[in-house]
Design a protein around this motif. Structure first.
Motif, PDB file in Angstrom:
ATOM      1  N   LEU A  78       0.817  -1.217   0.000  1.00  0.00           N
ATOM      2  CA  LEU A  78       0.000   0.000   0.000  1.00  0.00           C
ATOM      3  C   LEU A  78       0.853   1.270   0.000  1.00  0.00           C
ATOM      4  O   LEU A  78       0.330   2.365   0.149  1.00  0.00           O
ATOM      5  CB  LEU A  78      -0.938  -0.007   1.212  1.00  0.00           C
ATOM      6  CG  LEU A  78      -2.083  -1.028   1.137  1.00  0.00           C
ATOM      7  CD1 LEU A  78      -2.814  -1.130   2.462  1.00  0.00           C
ATOM      8  CD2 LEU A  78      -3.053  -0.674   0.016  1.00  0.00           C
ATOM      9  N   SER A 124     -11.707   3.167 -10.135  1.00  0.00           N
ATOM     10  CA  SER A 124     -11.577   3.291  -8.687  1.00  0.00           C
ATOM     11  C   SER A 124     -12.451   2.235  -8.018  1.00  0.00           C
ATOM     12  O   SER A 124     -13.384   1.702  -8.641  1.00  0.00           O
ATOM     13  CB  SER A 124     -12.016   4.686  -8.235  1.00  0.00           C
ATOM     14  OG  SER A 124     -11.217   5.675  -8.854  1.00  0.00           O
ATOM     15  N   ARG A 138     -15.460  -1.272  -1.614  1.00  0.00           N
ATOM     16  CA  ARG A 138     -15.169  -0.510  -0.402  1.00  0.00           C
ATOM     17  C   ARG A 138     -15.827  -1.145   0.822  1.00  0.00           C
ATOM     18  O   ARG A 138     -15.281  -1.144   1.921  1.00  0.00           O
ATOM     19  CB  ARG A 138     -15.630   0.937  -0.556  1.00  0.00           C
ATOM     20  CG  ARG A 138     -14.748   1.762  -1.492  1.00  0.00           C
ATOM     21  CD  ARG A 138     -15.062   3.243  -1.374  1.00  0.00           C
ATOM     22  NE  ARG A 138     -16.389   3.558  -1.877  1.00  0.00           N
ATOM     23  CZ  ARG A 138     -16.654   3.891  -3.134  1.00  0.00           C
ATOM     24  NH1 ARG A 138     -15.668   3.946  -4.019  1.00  0.00           N
ATOM     25  NH2 ARG A 138     -17.882   4.182  -3.519  1.00  0.00           N
ATOM     26  N   ARG A 150      -9.961  -0.286   2.948  1.00  0.00           N
ATOM     27  CA  ARG A 150      -8.774   0.320   2.353  1.00  0.00           C
ATOM     28  C   ARG A 150      -7.987  -0.690   1.521  1.00  0.00           C
ATOM     29  O   ARG A 150      -7.214  -0.305   0.637  1.00  0.00           O
ATOM     30  CB  ARG A 150      -7.883   0.903   3.462  1.00  0.00           C
ATOM     31  CG  ARG A 150      -6.676   1.657   2.910  1.00  0.00           C
ATOM     32  CD  ARG A 150      -6.003   2.502   3.978  1.00  0.00           C
ATOM     33  NE  ARG A 150      -4.842   3.181   3.398  1.00  0.00           N
ATOM     34  CZ  ARG A 150      -3.589   2.770   3.519  1.00  0.00           C
ATOM     35  NH1 ARG A 150      -3.330   1.676   4.213  1.00  0.00           N
ATOM     36  NH2 ARG A 150      -2.600   3.438   2.970  1.00  0.00           N
ATOM     37  N   GLU A 210      -7.452  -0.814  -2.512  1.00  0.00           N
ATOM     38  CA  GLU A 210      -6.395  -0.180  -3.298  1.00  0.00           C
ATOM     39  C   GLU A 210      -5.236  -1.132  -3.581  1.00  0.00           C
ATOM     40  O   GLU A 210      -4.472  -0.929  -4.527  1.00  0.00           O
ATOM     41  CB  GLU A 210      -5.859   1.058  -2.557  1.00  0.00           C
ATOM     42  CG  GLU A 210      -6.794   2.257  -2.598  1.00  0.00           C
ATOM     43  CD  GLU A 210      -7.022   2.754  -4.021  1.00  0.00           C
ATOM     44  OE1 GLU A 210      -6.136   2.559  -4.875  1.00  0.00           O
ATOM     45  OE2 GLU A 210      -8.096   3.323  -4.275  1.00  0.00           O
ATOM     46  N   ARG A 225      -5.187  -2.857  -7.037  1.00  0.00           N
ATOM     47  CA  ARG A 225      -4.965  -1.860  -8.089  1.00  0.00           C
ATOM     48  C   ARG A 225      -3.490  -1.463  -8.177  1.00  0.00           C
ATOM     49  O   ARG A 225      -2.930  -1.342  -9.263  1.00  0.00           O
ATOM     50  CB  ARG A 225      -5.848  -0.631  -7.844  1.00  0.00           C
ATOM     51  CG  ARG A 225      -7.289  -0.876  -8.209  1.00  0.00           C
ATOM     52  CD  ARG A 225      -8.237   0.159  -7.673  1.00  0.00           C
ATOM     53  NE  ARG A 225      -9.553  -0.062  -8.269  1.00  0.00           N
ATOM     54  CZ  ARG A 225     -10.381  -1.029  -7.879  1.00  0.00           C
ATOM     55  NH1 ARG A 225     -10.030  -1.837  -6.886  1.00  0.00           N
ATOM     56  NH2 ARG A 225     -11.548  -1.198  -8.472  1.00  0.00           N
ATOM     57  N   MET A 226      -2.872  -1.278  -7.029  1.00  0.00           N
ATOM     58  CA  MET A 226      -1.454  -0.938  -7.031  1.00  0.00           C
ATOM     59  C   MET A 226      -0.620  -2.100  -7.563  1.00  0.00           C
ATOM     60  O   MET A 226       0.368  -1.905  -8.273  1.00  0.00           O
ATOM     61  CB  MET A 226      -1.017  -0.535  -5.619  1.00  0.00           C
ATOM     62  CG  MET A 226      -1.734   0.711  -5.101  1.00  0.00           C
ATOM     63  SD  MET A 226      -1.243   1.231  -3.445  1.00  0.00           S
ATOM     64  CE  MET A 226       0.334   2.015  -3.799  1.00  0.00           C
TER      65      MET A 226
END
Length: 670
Positions: A49, A144, A150, A155, A158, A161-162
């Motif tokens: 993250l 997103s 969500r 959290r 993310e 995606r990263m």
């Protein structure tokens, strides 16, 4: 209140913790590792993250794996991983699942880039796997987290995606799209029955092409044919209006417009092997209002046309029950079945009428709905699978399951004895039982349902989903009856399991007790004498024969034994003699190392066939069946030919199987 650390300082602190966690995991005894690995996952999750976190973990990929991070998990063996399953893992609300999936992808990325020489997967295989992972998860690059993500992941939404952004940055967006398109076409040329992963990839390409914030450069050439084949194959549905709107449109078409639609749909279907939901809706409309256009809409040749006209009512009934927008591939299966002309076999048409009215058992019904959902009735889903298997007998795949013998049997029966296949389908799905005889002793699969702990496969086509558990059970029981016999049990099982046409002669080049190569020259001479037209009096293979190969990776390292079917041996268009064979492993185009690269197109292969020059095929063969009354001319096979083949064997799977390397011949000349 402590001030927040800069990203770089935070990352360095986490990496120190990570290195410590890895060291403690590596030094822990095996029984204690499960208690230590959690800290590795927790720290990895926090690192991922942060900016540059993925790159830092990629550089530690080998150390992370060698410490035992994947031991005992589903990620332990990277060559068994399935790209399509990454969607579920990356959307999981389980933090450890997310972490181990991410670490696994980074391990494969390090392998693909040549930074980690992995013992069980090559750089090419790792790159191929990651290309598919990126294709299936392309939406993570451009969107997103949604409300559902969500809510379930918080959290952590993310993190995937990263990860995917890092994978794409390292491999390259243009390279991904172009490679993906090439990969889709390569798979489609094999005409697999299971095409959901291909549809997912095409859908992601379509989404990617609409994004204005992604520069694809000159990549993406050839994508239009793929995207349009699913979402707009004809002029009347070019803008993908939805099947309900399309249905309303065609009701006002004149005969010329209907003819144009029929031709357009047929061209797209036979070009790609994919069927659009619009095509299915169009066929249903023709079936009710203009059935004289069915021949054109299915793209039939003279053989298929004659079959349809002779069995018109049966074909119309099959379309009415099997062809829906949710089961559109049934149309292609039907067309290819008609092209094969198998309805002229006396028992096939009556068997299909029985299939149309078959009542499924509760177990079969629930299994189909569990895997495929309830968008259409379970009987409709099964009938789609039946038509596809009869139309594409070489498109059967084993999924991510060790069921190559059962998948091979289904392919052989669909190809060689379709009415027998329909008979065992009826027995399995209606009566929850298959009965086969082994040397006069009946074996029933009914006990299968009495074992709630038995693991059942899920990633299969509808027919395989229901039949493979029964077939695997029968196959294993036949194996039990062979205990105590000298030699390989396939000698007795294959003829009893697959059918009378399997040769009773049996040859193997591996000593079962020791695993060492044995009588290699005789094995190769007799393979040529029974299969090679130049050494068997130019006799074509009459019935496909089961065989066994030693599978190797692109570095020519031994992976395992695998069941295939030898379909034929013939000259290719360039005049080279090839073995054409069926491989049930879902993707027949493989690199087996040392120049042995399996072809699936452009060398005379029919859909679903793989091929290799005879010598290269023989270099991976370890079991074959033959007719003992047809001897051929084994003595005419030259020493040079034998030495060439043995060289390939000794440089690959046979490198450690030579009984006495000092006494063996040379490694041959390539």
């Amino acid at each position: 209140m402590t001030s927040q650390l800069p990203q770089s300082d935070k990352l360095q602190r986490l990496l120190v913790q990570m290195d410590d966690a890895i060291a403690k995991l590596a030094s822990a005894p095996d029984f204690a590792k499960p208690g230590k690995v959690g800290r590795v996952f927790d720290t990895a999750r926090r690192i991922l993250l942060t900016e540059a976190g993925a790159a830092a973990l990629e550089s530690r990929a080998q150390t992370i794996e060698e410490a035992g991070s994947f031991a005992g998990s589903d990620w332990a063996d990277p060559h068994t991983l399935v790209p399509s399953l990454t969607q579920q893992s990356l959307q999981s609300n389980n933090a450890d699942v997310l972490a181990i999936e991410a670490l696994s992808e980074l391990r494969l990325l390090a392998t693909a880039k040549g930074d980690y020489l992995h013992p069980s997967i090559s750089a090419e295989q790792a790159h191929h796997y990651l290309t598919q992972v990126l294709a299936i998860n392309l939406t993570l690059l451009f969107s997103s987290p949604g409300e559902a993500e969500r809510e379930t992941q918080g959290r952590l939404a993310e993190l995937p995606r990263m990860l995917v952004r890092h994978l794409a940055d390292r491999i390259g967006y243009e390279h991904v799209i172009d490679t993906l398109i090439d990969e889709i076409w390569r798979i489609l040329r094999q005409r697999p029955i299971q095409i959901d992963p291909v549809k997912q990839m095409i859908t992601q390409i379509a989404i990617c092409r609409t994004r204005t914030d992604v520069d694809l450069g000159n990549s993406g050439v050839g994508a239009e044919r793929l995207v349009s084949s699913l979402f707009g194959p004809t002029q009347a549905c070019r803008e993908d209006p939805g099947v309900e709107v399309y249905q309303q449109r065609i009701e006002y078409f004149d005969s010329a417009a209907l003819q144009a639609e029929a031709t357009g749909f047929a061209r797209a279907m036979h070009d790609t092997g994919l069927v659009s939901p619009y095509h299915a809706m169009f066929l249903r409309y023709l079936n009710e209002q203009h059935d004289h256009l069915l021949v054109d809409a299915l793209g039939l040749s003279g053989t298929g046309r004659d079959s349809l006209l002779c069995y018109r009512e049966l074909v119309r009934a099959l379309i009415a029950q099997a062809v829906h927008p949710a089961t559109a591939q049934a149309a292609y299966g039907l067309a290819m079945m008609l092209e094969r002309g198998i309805l002229y076999r006396a028992a096939v048409a009556p068997s299909l009428w029985r299939q149309l009215h078959l009542v499924l058992s509760e177990w079969s019904h629930d299994r189909l709905q569990l895997v495929f959902g309830n968008q259409v009735p379970a009987t409709t889903r099964l009938l789609e699978g039946v038509l596809c298997m009869l139309g594409l007998p070489l498109g059967v795949g084993q999924g991510n399951n060790p069921t190559c013998q059962s998948a091979r049997a289904l392919s052989i029966w669909a190809y060689n004895d379709p009415d027998y296949l329909l008979q065992i389908i009826a027995s399995a799905v209606r009566d929850d039982e298959i009965v086969m005889n082994f040397e006069g002793q009946p074996i029933s699969s009914r006990a299968l349902l009495d074992d709630p702990t038995r693991l059942l496969p899920f990633d299969l086509d509808p027919v395989s989903l229901l039949l493979v558990p029964h077939l695997d059970y029968v196959y294993s029981q036949m194996g039990q009856l062979c205990i105590g016999r000298e030699g390989d049990p396939h000698r007795w099982i294959n003829p009893e399991f697959h059918g009378w046409w399997v040769g009773r002669g049996f040859s193997i080049n591996v000593d079962v007790a020791t695993g060492q190569l044995t009588a290699l020259d005789d094995f190769l001479r007799h393979f040529y004498a029974y299969y090679h037209p130049y050494y068997n009096g130019n006799q074509p293979l009459i019935h496909p024969q089961p065989a066994g190969i030693a599978v190797t990776d692109s570095a020519a390292r031994f992976i395992g034994w695998h069941a295939i079917t030898i379909q034929r041996v013939a000259l290719d268009p360039s005049g080279e003699m090839r073995v054409y064979f069926f491989n049930p492993n879902n993707d027949s185009g493989q690199d087996w190392g040392d120049g042995v690269k399996v072809d699936t197109a452009d060398n005379g292969e029919v859909y679903g066939e793989s091929s290799l020059p005879v010598a290269l095929f023989a270099s991976r063969l370890y079991i074959f069946h033959y007719d003992t009354l047809e001897r051929g001319e084994p003595e005419n096979v030259t020493i040079d030919e034998l030495e060439t083949i043995k060289g390939y064997i000794y440089r690959s799977w046979g490198s450690e199987r030579r009984a006495d390397p000092g006494m063996q011949a040379s490694d041959g000349v390539v």
